[in-house]
Design a protein around this motif. Sequence first.
Motif, PDB file in Angstrom:
ATOM      1  N   THR A 101       0.760  -1.056  -0.216  1.00 19.79           N
ATOM      2  CA  THR A 101      -0.471  -0.036  -0.135  1.00 19.79           C
ATOM      3  C   THR A 101       0.689   1.452   0.250  1.00 19.79           C
ATOM      4  O   THR A 101       0.377   2.164  -0.779  1.00 19.79           O
ATOM      5  N   ALA A 102       1.848   1.075   0.960  1.00 18.56           N
ATOM      6  CA  ALA A 102       3.040   2.377   0.497  1.00 18.56           C
ATOM      7  C   ALA A 102       3.624   2.603  -0.631  1.00 18.56           C
ATOM      8  O   ALA A 102       5.122   3.357  -0.778  1.00 18.56           O
ATOM      9  N   ASP A 103       3.896   1.770  -1.655  1.00 15.36           N
ATOM     10  CA  ASP A 103       4.108   2.123  -2.895  1.00 15.36           C
ATOM     11  C   ASP A 103       5.283   1.081  -2.842  1.00 15.36           C
ATOM     12  O   ASP A 103       5.806   1.500  -4.051  1.00 15.36           O
ATOM     13  N   VAL A 282      12.131  13.876 -12.693  1.00 20.29           N
ATOM     14  CA  VAL A 282      11.494  14.601 -12.112  1.00 20.29           C
ATOM     15  C   VAL A 282      10.337  13.697 -12.284  1.00 20.29           C
ATOM     16  O   VAL A 282       9.250  13.699 -12.599  1.00 20.29           O
ATOM     17  N   LEU A 283       9.472  13.261 -10.646  1.00 19.92           N
ATOM     18  CA  LEU A 283       8.450  11.948 -11.015  1.00 19.92           C
ATOM     19  C   LEU A 283       7.509  13.078  -8.906  1.00 19.92           C
ATOM     20  O   LEU A 283       8.181  13.269  -8.152  1.00 19.92           O
ATOM     21  N   ASP A 284       6.551  12.976  -9.158  1.00 21.37           N
ATOM     22  CA  ASP A 284       5.644  13.521  -8.098  1.00 21.37           C
ATOM     23  C   ASP A 284       5.334  12.105  -7.203  1.00 21.37           C
ATOM     24  O   ASP A 284       4.741  11.260  -8.020  1.00 21.37           O
ATOM     25  N   ALA A 285       5.574  12.022  -6.060  1.00 23.37           N
ATOM     26  CA  ALA A 285       5.436  11.265  -4.952  1.00 23.37           C
ATOM     27  C   ALA A 285       3.568  10.581  -5.419  1.00 23.37           C
ATOM     28  O   ALA A 285       3.820   9.070  -4.695  1.00 23.37           O
ATOM     29  N   THR A 286       3.302  11.771  -4.379  1.00 22.47           N
ATOM     30  CA  THR A 286       1.560  11.092  -4.879  1.00 22.47           C
ATOM     31  C   THR A 286       1.199  10.418  -6.334  1.00 22.47           C
ATOM     32  O   THR A 286       0.473  10.087  -5.647  1.00 22.47           O
ATOM     33  N   ASN A 290       1.289   5.554 -11.608  1.00 19.31           N
ATOM     34  CA  ASN A 290       1.612   6.194 -12.050  1.00 19.31           C
ATOM     35  C   ASN A 290       2.673   6.303 -12.478  1.00 19.31           C
ATOM     36  O   ASN A 290       3.849   6.833 -14.296  1.00 19.31           O
ATOM     37  N   GLY A 291       3.801   6.962 -11.232  1.00 13.96           N
ATOM     38  CA  GLY A 291       4.761   7.325 -11.167  1.00 13.96           C
ATOM     39  C   GLY A 291       5.390   6.698 -12.590  1.00 13.96           C
ATOM     40  O   GLY A 291       6.702   6.842 -12.699  1.00 13.96           O
ATOM     41  N   MET A 292       5.814   5.298 -11.683  1.00 19.02           N
ATOM     42  CA  MET A 292       6.637   4.074 -11.959  1.00 19.02           C
ATOM     43  C   MET A 292       6.351   4.166 -13.916  1.00 19.02           C
ATOM     44  O   MET A 292       7.247   3.025 -14.499  1.00 19.02           O
ATOM     45  N   VAL A 293       5.068   4.446 -14.308  1.00 18.17           N
ATOM     46  CA  VAL A 293       4.550   4.503 -15.552  1.00 18.17           C
ATOM     47  C   VAL A 293       5.528   5.018 -16.244  1.00 18.17           C
ATOM     48  O   VAL A 293       6.823   5.068 -18.073  1.00 18.17           O
ATOM     49  N   GLN A 294       5.382   6.617 -15.949  1.00 16.78           N
ATOM     50  CA  GLN A 294       6.124   7.728 -16.348  1.00 16.78           C
ATOM     51  C   GLN A 294       7.684   6.906 -16.607  1.00 16.78           C
ATOM     52  O   GLN A 294       8.355   7.730 -17.292  1.00 16.78           O
ATOM     53  N   ALA A 295       8.319   6.568 -15.585  1.00 12.83           N
ATOM     54  CA  ALA A 295       9.941   6.550 -15.405  1.00 12.83           C
ATOM     55  C   ALA A 295       9.965   5.582 -16.509  1.00 12.83           C
ATOM     56  O   ALA A 295      11.140   5.812 -16.919  1.00 12.83           O
ATOM     57  N   ARG A 296       9.508   4.473 -16.603  1.00 13.16           N
ATOM     58  CA  ARG A 296       9.555   3.440 -17.705  1.00 13.16           C
ATOM     59  C   ARG A 296       9.914   3.898 -19.111  1.00 13.16           C
ATOM     60  O   ARG A 296      10.889   3.659 -20.040  1.00 13.16           O
ATOM     61  N   LYS A 317       3.288   7.550   1.346  1.00 18.26           N
ATOM     62  CA  LYS A 317       3.250   6.211   0.062  1.00 18.26           C
ATOM     63  C   LYS A 317       5.017   6.688   0.321  1.00 18.26           C
ATOM     64  O   LYS A 317       5.223   6.445  -0.919  1.00 18.26           O
ATOM     65  N   GLY A 318       5.763   6.544   1.293  1.00 16.97           N
ATOM     66  CA  GLY A 318       6.872   7.261   0.935  1.00 16.97           C
ATOM     67  C   GLY A 318       8.078   5.637   0.418  1.00 16.97           C
ATOM     68  O   GLY A 318       9.136   5.808  -0.237  1.00 16.97           O
ATOM     69  N   GLY A 319       7.096   4.368   0.252  1.00 18.25           N
ATOM     70  CA  GLY A 319       7.743   3.173  -0.393  1.00 18.25           C
ATOM     71  C   GLY A 319       8.449   3.422  -1.863  1.00 18.25           C
ATOM     72  O   GLY A 319       8.789   2.575  -2.690  1.00 18.25           O
ATOM     73  N   ILE A 320       8.120   4.825  -2.255  1.00 15.06           N
ATOM     74  CA  ILE A 320       7.759   4.632  -3.577  1.00 15.06           C
ATOM     75  C   ILE A 320       9.439   5.316  -4.221  1.00 15.06           C
ATOM     76  O   ILE A 320      10.157   4.427  -5.458  1.00 15.06           O
ATOM     77  N   VAL A 321      10.397   5.692  -2.862  1.00 16.99           N
ATOM     78  CA  VAL A 321      11.241   5.487  -3.409  1.00 16.99           C
ATOM     79  C   VAL A 321      11.733   4.444  -3.952  1.00 16.99           C
ATOM     80  O   VAL A 321      12.966   4.445  -4.263  1.00 16.99           O
ATOM     81  N   VAL A 322      12.095   3.418  -2.886  1.00 21.34           N
ATOM     82  CA  VAL A 322      12.325   1.592  -3.513  1.00 21.34           C
ATOM     83  C   VAL A 322      11.890   1.467  -4.318  1.00 21.34           C
ATOM     84  O   VAL A 322      12.892   0.889  -5.013  1.00 21.34           O
ATOM     85  N   ALA A 323      10.774   1.437  -4.733  1.00 17.42           N
ATOM     86  CA  ALA A 323      10.255   1.216  -5.982  1.00 17.42           C
ATOM     87  C   ALA A 323      10.862   1.933  -7.720  1.00 17.42           C
ATOM     88  O   ALA A 323      11.267   1.547  -8.126  1.00 17.42           O
ATOM     89  N   VAL A 324      10.808   3.017  -7.097  1.00 16.85           N
ATOM     90  CA  VAL A 324      11.174   4.153  -8.430  1.00 16.85           C
ATOM     91  C   VAL A 324      13.091   3.710  -8.838  1.00 16.85           C
ATOM     92  O   VAL A 324      13.703   3.503  -9.790  1.00 16.85           O
TER      93      VAL A 324
END
Length: 359
Positions: A101-103, A282-286, A290-296, A317-324
Amino acid sequence: MTLLTLLITIAVVAVLVIGGTVGLVVSRGRRTAPPEIDLPLPPVLPETTLERPESAASRLVRLRQRLARSQGGLGKGLLALLSRDRLDDATWEDIEDTLITADVGVIPTQELVEKLRTRLRVEGANAGSARQVLREELLALVDPTMDRTLSTTRQDGAPAVVLVVGVNGAGKTTSVGKIARVLVAEDKTVLMGAADTFRAAASEQLSTWGERVGVEVVTGPEGSDPASVAFESVRQGIERGVDVVLVDTAGRLQNKAGLMDELGKVKRVIEKQTPVREVLLVLDATTGQNGMVQARVFREVVDVTGIVLTKLDGSAKGGIVVAVQRELGVPVKLVGLGEGPDDLAPFDPEEFVEALLGD
């Protein structure tokens, strides 16, 4: 009247007429100069006072507090689950759900849960040990070994060129202005290039940011070729001997082919003069996944060297740091935690994990 008297009268009149004329001429020649008038002096305009941006150390102290407020729920939730008297399968499923849930992402979550299960089975699951184990494993997941420094040192007589990419709405242009402030705080000379020529407000935004700290902006007409503006920005940067040239790019994402052509051209024309040292995404953490799609998409288009994660304080969802980082294989180098001009700071993995866990 005798003739003699008449002649004398005529002579007297002639003398009087001639004398009056001469007197008039003399008086005109000696006319008094007009009095001097004291004109008001033009107003003295106040000198523009440039702002002095915060140092990195000062930013980190303040931003850690903000990060703890927005992300502390994740760490506290995990600690509450890990501190239960009995860590059964249902509890571990709850831990997995919390991380996903925390991405954090499915695969990193599975890896973390497996390591936590193994260590806590061996070391015990009291509150103190659970916190220490969680801290160590989260830190390993964020990966403190990644090089998060920005390449902003002049080489071979040329400035370091930093290309900033990302979709509109992620805070890209604002991030360019804030990065300029970070560099000015490090006593570096900076020039910005407004190569996002398709959005009229972009160059105005950059100019406003630059005026506050004495950084000039190279612009072009609206709708002009972004590559030509980027080329001119770097040319002037070399000519002026600045340390860093920051180039803002268009954030349109209608299709991958168009984006690839545009960004590829910008990068090629810049490198006719000097190499591009950094490509910051530059990615929006919120935006989460969807940010992951942009990153790819951007990973396939340009050689991204680092990530700027904005609006991290607006998401739990601070886990986006790990995911990206896992997705791109490149580090998060800068994080944004607010709307203030100095609310952008270098990313510190240890500070981040401590903020996740709270006090």
